[in-house]
Scaffold this motif. Structure first.
Motif, PDB file in Angstrom:
ATOM      1  N   GLN A   7       4.241  -4.917  -4.662  1.00  0.00           N
ATOM      2  CA  GLN A   7       2.707  -5.030  -5.700  1.00  0.00           C
ATOM      3  C   GLN A   7       2.281  -3.729  -5.762  1.00  0.00           C
ATOM      4  O   GLN A   7       1.880  -3.333  -6.953  1.00  0.00           O
ATOM      5  N   LEU A   8       2.113  -2.837  -5.063  1.00  0.00           N
ATOM      6  CA  LEU A   8       1.446  -1.627  -5.205  1.00  0.00           C
ATOM      7  C   LEU A   8       2.393  -0.810  -6.097  1.00  0.00           C
ATOM      8  O   LEU A   8       1.571  -0.037  -6.914  1.00  0.00           O
ATOM      9  N   THR A  33      -1.960  -5.109   1.866  1.00  0.00           N
ATOM     10  CA  THR A  33      -1.376  -4.647   0.717  1.00  0.00           C
ATOM     11  C   THR A  33      -1.794  -4.856  -0.576  1.00  0.00           C
ATOM     12  O   THR A  33      -1.803  -4.186  -1.418  1.00  0.00           O
ATOM     13  N   LEU A  34      -2.274  -6.159  -0.607  1.00  0.00           N
ATOM     14  CA  LEU A  34      -2.820  -6.281  -1.963  1.00  0.00           C
ATOM     15  C   LEU A  34      -4.155  -5.777  -2.234  1.00  0.00           C
ATOM     16  O   LEU A  34      -4.606  -5.180  -3.239  1.00  0.00           O
ATOM     17  N   SER A  35      -4.999  -5.489  -1.307  1.00  0.00           N
ATOM     18  CA  SER A  35      -6.232  -4.707  -1.467  1.00  0.00           C
ATOM     19  C   SER A  35      -5.880  -3.068  -1.742  1.00  0.00           C
ATOM     20  O   SER A  35      -6.405  -2.616  -2.640  1.00  0.00           O
ATOM     21  N   LEU A  36      -4.938  -2.713  -1.144  1.00  0.00           N
ATOM     22  CA  LEU A  36      -4.345  -1.194  -1.566  1.00  0.00           C
ATOM     23  C   LEU A  36      -3.887  -1.298  -2.925  1.00  0.00           C
ATOM     24  O   LEU A  36      -3.915  -0.293  -3.765  1.00  0.00           O
ATOM     25  N   HIS A  41      -4.869   0.245  -8.752  1.00  0.00           N
ATOM     26  CA  HIS A  41      -4.850  -0.174 -10.121  1.00  0.00           C
ATOM     27  C   HIS A  41      -6.266   0.237 -10.588  1.00  0.00           C
ATOM     28  O   HIS A  41      -6.131   0.645 -11.909  1.00  0.00           O
ATOM     29  N   ALA A  42      -7.371  -0.021  -9.740  1.00  0.00           N
ATOM     30  CA  ALA A  42      -8.434   0.216 -10.297  1.00  0.00           C
ATOM     31  C   ALA A  42      -8.811   1.878 -10.525  1.00  0.00           C
ATOM     32  O   ALA A  42      -9.110   2.224 -11.516  1.00  0.00           O
ATOM     33  N   LEU A  81     -12.709 -10.871  -1.315  1.00  0.00           N
ATOM     34  CA  LEU A  81     -13.980 -10.133  -1.756  1.00  0.00           C
ATOM     35  C   LEU A  81     -13.674  -8.766  -2.131  1.00  0.00           C
ATOM     36  O   LEU A  81     -14.539  -8.380  -3.155  1.00  0.00           O
ATOM     37  N   PHE A  82     -12.778  -8.122  -1.549  1.00  0.00           N
ATOM     38  CA  PHE A  82     -12.589  -6.692  -2.111  1.00  0.00           C
ATOM     39  C   PHE A  82     -12.072  -6.602  -3.580  1.00  0.00           C
ATOM     40  O   PHE A  82     -12.554  -6.000  -4.202  1.00  0.00           O
ATOM     41  N   ILE A  83     -11.176  -7.552  -3.765  1.00  0.00           N
ATOM     42  CA  ILE A  83     -10.352  -7.718  -5.066  1.00  0.00           C
ATOM     43  C   ILE A  83     -11.224  -8.133  -6.059  1.00  0.00           C
ATOM     44  O   ILE A  83     -11.539  -7.631  -7.083  1.00  0.00           O
TER      45      ILE A  83
END
Length: 235
Positions: A7-8, A33-36, A41-42, A81-83
C-alpha cells in the motif's frame, strides 16, 4: 486486492510530492504499514502547513485518548485515529478537489480510496464520520468517540477556548515546537475558499460550500472582502 505491505508504494506513486530518501518520517507516526502509507500520501499531497497541522491534531488527539483511556489509544485501534487525523483536511488539496464538500472529499479519500480493503466496514465508517463531521460543532462531539477526539483536537490546534481544558499550555508549546504552525489559518482558509471560487457554476459552487457550512461562511466573507489578504475573517 493489493497486499497491505504494498500500500505504501502504491499510494506514493500517485503523490504530487513523493517522499525521497532525504525525507524523514516523524517519530510520532505509528509504525504500522497503513499509517506509514497514510503519512506518505499526506506528505505528497498536503501543503506543508496543513500537513504540520494534521500532525499536531494527531498528537493532541492521541494525548487526549491516552488520558481518557480511550480504545483509540490502544495498539489495536490507534492506526484508525492516526488516519482520521492525517486525512481530515485531505479534501483541501488539489488531488481531492472534487464536487463535494471538502470534508466529504477527505472522508471518501480516507475510506473508499484507502482503508476500505484493509479494515472492517464499521471501522471505515467511523473514520469517514470523524472526518466528514470535523467542522460540525455540537455534532462531532457526540456522534462517536472517534469523531469527538478529532473535533476536540482540531479546535485545540485553532485555540478555541472551549477546547483548551482538554490540554495544557505545556503540551501545546511542545507540540507546536515539534510542528510549527506555519500560518495554518491563512493557508487552510485560502485552500478551502479557492476551491470554491474556482468553480464557475453557481449551483456547483453552492454544493461544494453550502451557505451554513464553515466553507460557505468563509466564501461569503471572501466575496464581501475581496481585497483582504489576511486570514479569512470568518475562519
Amino acid at each position: 486486492m493489493c497486499p497491505p505491505h504494498l500500500q505504501l508504494q502504491e499510494m506514493q506513486s500517485t503523490n504530487t510530492r513523493p517522499m525521497t530518501e532525504d525525507d524523514t518520517i516523524p517519530d510520532c507516526v505509528p509504525s504500522d504499514t497503513l499509517s506509514l502509507a497514510a503519512y506518505a500520501h499526506a506528505f505528497g499531497n498536503l501543503h506543508p502547513a496543513i500537513l504540520a497541522h494534521s500532525l499536531r491534531v494527531w498528537l493532541f488527539a492521541k494525548a487526549l485518548a491516552q488520558r481518557e483511556e480511550s480504545e483509540y489509544a490502544t495498539d489495536r485501534r490507534m492506526h484508525l485515529l492516526f488516519i482520521a487525523c492525517i486525512f481530515h483536511d485531505m479534501g483541501s488539496c488539489s488531488a481531492y478537489n472534487g464536487s463535494q464538500r471538502f470534508e466529504v472529499e477527505g472522508a471518501d479519500a480516507a475510506t473508499q480510496g484507502f482503508l476500505a480493503p484493509y479494515v472492517s466496514e464499521s471501522d471505515a465508517h467511523d473514520v469517514w464520520v470523524a472526518i466528514a463531521l470535523h467542522t460540525s460543532p455540537g455534532i462531532a462531539e457526540r456522534i462517536s468517540p472517534l469523531a469527538r477526539l478529532i473535533r476536540i483536537a482540531v479546535i485545540i490546534d485553532f485555540k478555541r477556548p472551549a477546547a483548551m481544558r482538554f490540554t495544557s499550555e505545556k503540551e501545546v508549546e511542545a507540540i507546536e515546537a515539534e510542528f510549527p504552525r506555519g500560518e495554518i489559518e491563512k493557508v487552510l482558509g485560502d485552500a478551502v475558499v479557492d476551491q470554491v471560487l474556482g468553480i464557475g457554476d453557481a449551483e456547483a459552487s453552492d454544493a461544494k460550500a453550502p451557505a451554513a457550512t464553515w466553507a460557505g461562511v468563509m466564501v461569503k466573507s471572501k466575496r464581501a472582502n475581496p481585497e483582504w489578504n489576511g486570514v479569512n475573517k470568518a475562519f
